[in-house]
Design an enzyme around this catalytic site. Structure first.
Site, PDB file in Angstrom:
ATOM      1  N   ASP A  20       0.683  -1.269  -0.070  1.00  0.00           N
ATOM      2  CA  ASP A  20       0.038  -0.154  -0.026  1.00  0.00           C
ATOM      3  C   ASP A  20       0.957   1.140   0.069  1.00  0.00           C
ATOM      4  O   ASP A  20       0.688   2.061  -0.745  1.00  0.00           O
ATOM      5  CB  ASP A  20      -0.802   0.056   1.200  1.00  0.00           C
ATOM      6  CG  ASP A  20      -1.770   1.342   1.358  1.00  0.00           C
ATOM      7  OD1 ASP A  20      -2.616   1.554   0.299  1.00  0.00           O
ATOM      8  OD2 ASP A  20      -1.576   2.016   2.205  1.00  0.00           O
ATOM      9  N   LYS A  39       1.452   4.381  -3.063  1.00  0.00           N
ATOM     10  CA  LYS A  39       1.406   5.626  -2.931  1.00  0.00           C
ATOM     11  C   LYS A  39       2.594   6.533  -3.076  1.00  0.00           C
ATOM     12  O   LYS A  39       2.733   7.387  -3.700  1.00  0.00           O
ATOM     13  CB  LYS A  39       1.117   6.006  -1.349  1.00  0.00           C
ATOM     14  CG  LYS A  39      -0.208   5.630  -0.866  1.00  0.00           C
ATOM     15  CD  LYS A  39      -0.618   5.664   0.770  1.00  0.00           C
ATOM     16  CE  LYS A  39      -1.921   5.021   1.027  1.00  0.00           C
ATOM     17  NZ  LYS A  39      -2.164   4.871   2.483  1.00  0.00           N
TER      18      LYS A  39
END
Length: 358
Positions: free
Chosen positions: A217, A221
């Site tokens: 994750d 980003k």
């Protein structure tokens, strides 16, 4: 007297974020600049020019099956009536694949979906090219930090000619919560496995905690930030980010979250040793992401920071904190901090993007 045309909004995905967004849209002070013209779940689509607070029951009763190509054709037909925007609240690769077509047709895209902006470079390049060709915009503030002004801040720094030397931060609400609880500068504390288990029970982790502990994750980003700085970034996809997973090698591939939690205590001793080592140096452990454009460094992993550092003193709960080190903000970095997860703040970030189209 001329009438200002409303922005026609099609919402795809009505889970936690999608439902909250609709509530926020319906609460916009009248006269609202927005008109919801379609709502699509994974199974059904509801078309309508005046959707109200009873939209859920109306959607449930719809006889129209979810069909993204058909929705696309419908929205293309609305373009003569003014601006059209699709809000993709899903995490679907399949929906993300439609972005180039939507943008090429002149349909704007607003989304918290990280897939299109962190996946294969070829899709991202098509998105950028389609947007430039048609003038339709893609806005993705909520892909990093939910409603926090991270993407918009970075875009403003870049467009005004500032030089980004380094971005570093705690980008995962899950990892933030875990290490805020686990490492506070003391050599003693709760077992790592118990903190992860507690985070799971509170809903901070995915059902399978490995989906958080692998760092993917954060890697997504960082890919988005890197490409925002430069569309020609060398990051071919989030998978090419240097990511240090926290999953013990022996637990790789454990099929269920329950089994993973059951076996994680076997590795508490090695995590404890890392905490003791950091505490001896008056440091804390934080899972951070770093982007350094000058060296091409894009990495995510567990790092140590002094107990006086903002990453140690300023974080609470599942907050995100991001530092922008730039030529203009050289002596003291620009810091953005706050809740980086949750339906309300994520939907707020999406709604904020919609207002940028007004």
């Amino acid at each position: 007297m001329s009438t200002v045309q409303k922005i026609q909004v099609a919402i795809v995905g009505v889970g936690l974020v999608g439902s909250e967004l609709i509530s926020q849209l319906l609460a916009v002070t009248k006269p609202s600049p927005f008109q919801i013209v379609a709502v699509t779940s994974s199974k059904k689509t509801l078309f309508g020019a005046s959707l109200g607070s009873d939209w859920k029951s109306s959607l449930d009763g719809s006889q129209t099956k979810a069909d993204i190509p058909a929705l696309t054709t419908h929205l293309e037909g609305l373009l003569p009536n003014g601006k059209v925007v699709v809000v993709d609240n899903t995490s679907s690769d399949d929906i993300a694949a439609f972005y180039p077509r939507w943008l090429a047709a002149g349909i704007n895209v607003v989304t918290p979906n990280k897939k299109a902006f962190s996946g294969e470079l070829s899709l991202y390049e098509k998105i950028v090219e389609s947007s430039k060709a048609s003038g339709a915009r893609f806005l993705n503030e909520s892909t990093v930090g939910a409603g926090l002004p991270i993407i918009s801040t970075l875009k403003e720094l870049v467009i005004t000619g500032d030089e980004i030397t380094k971005i570093e931060g705690v980008f995962s609400g899950t990892m933030s919560y875990i290490f805020n609880q686990y490492s506070n500068g003391s050599p003693e504390g709760p077992a790592f496995s118990s903190v992860v288990s507690e985070a799971r029970e509170k809903g901070y982790t995915e059902p399978h905690p490995a989906d958080d502990l692998n760092g993917f994750d954060v890697a997504r980003k960082l890919t988005i930030l890197s490409r925002t700085i430069s569309p020609s970034s060398s990051i071919t996809s989030f998978a090419s980010v240097q990511t240090a997973s926290l999953i013990p090698a022996a637990l790789e591939g454990i099929p269920t979250g329950d089994e993973f939690i059951r076996r994680l205590p076997e590795f508490d001793a090695q995590f404890d040793a890392t905490r003791k080592e950091a505490a001896a140096a008056k440091e804390v452990l934080r899972f951070v992401g770093v982007v350094e454009p000058s060296t091409g460094t894009v990495k995510a992993g567990l790092e140590r920071y002094p107990t006086s550092h903002p990453f140690a003193t300023s974080l609470g709960g599942s907050d995100n904190i991001i530092m922008f080190h730039t030529k203009r903000y050289g002596a003291r970095p620009l810091i953005v901090q706050g809740a980086g997860a949750g339906a309300a703040v994520t939907a707020m970030g999406v709604l904020g993007d919609l207002f940028k189209l007004v």
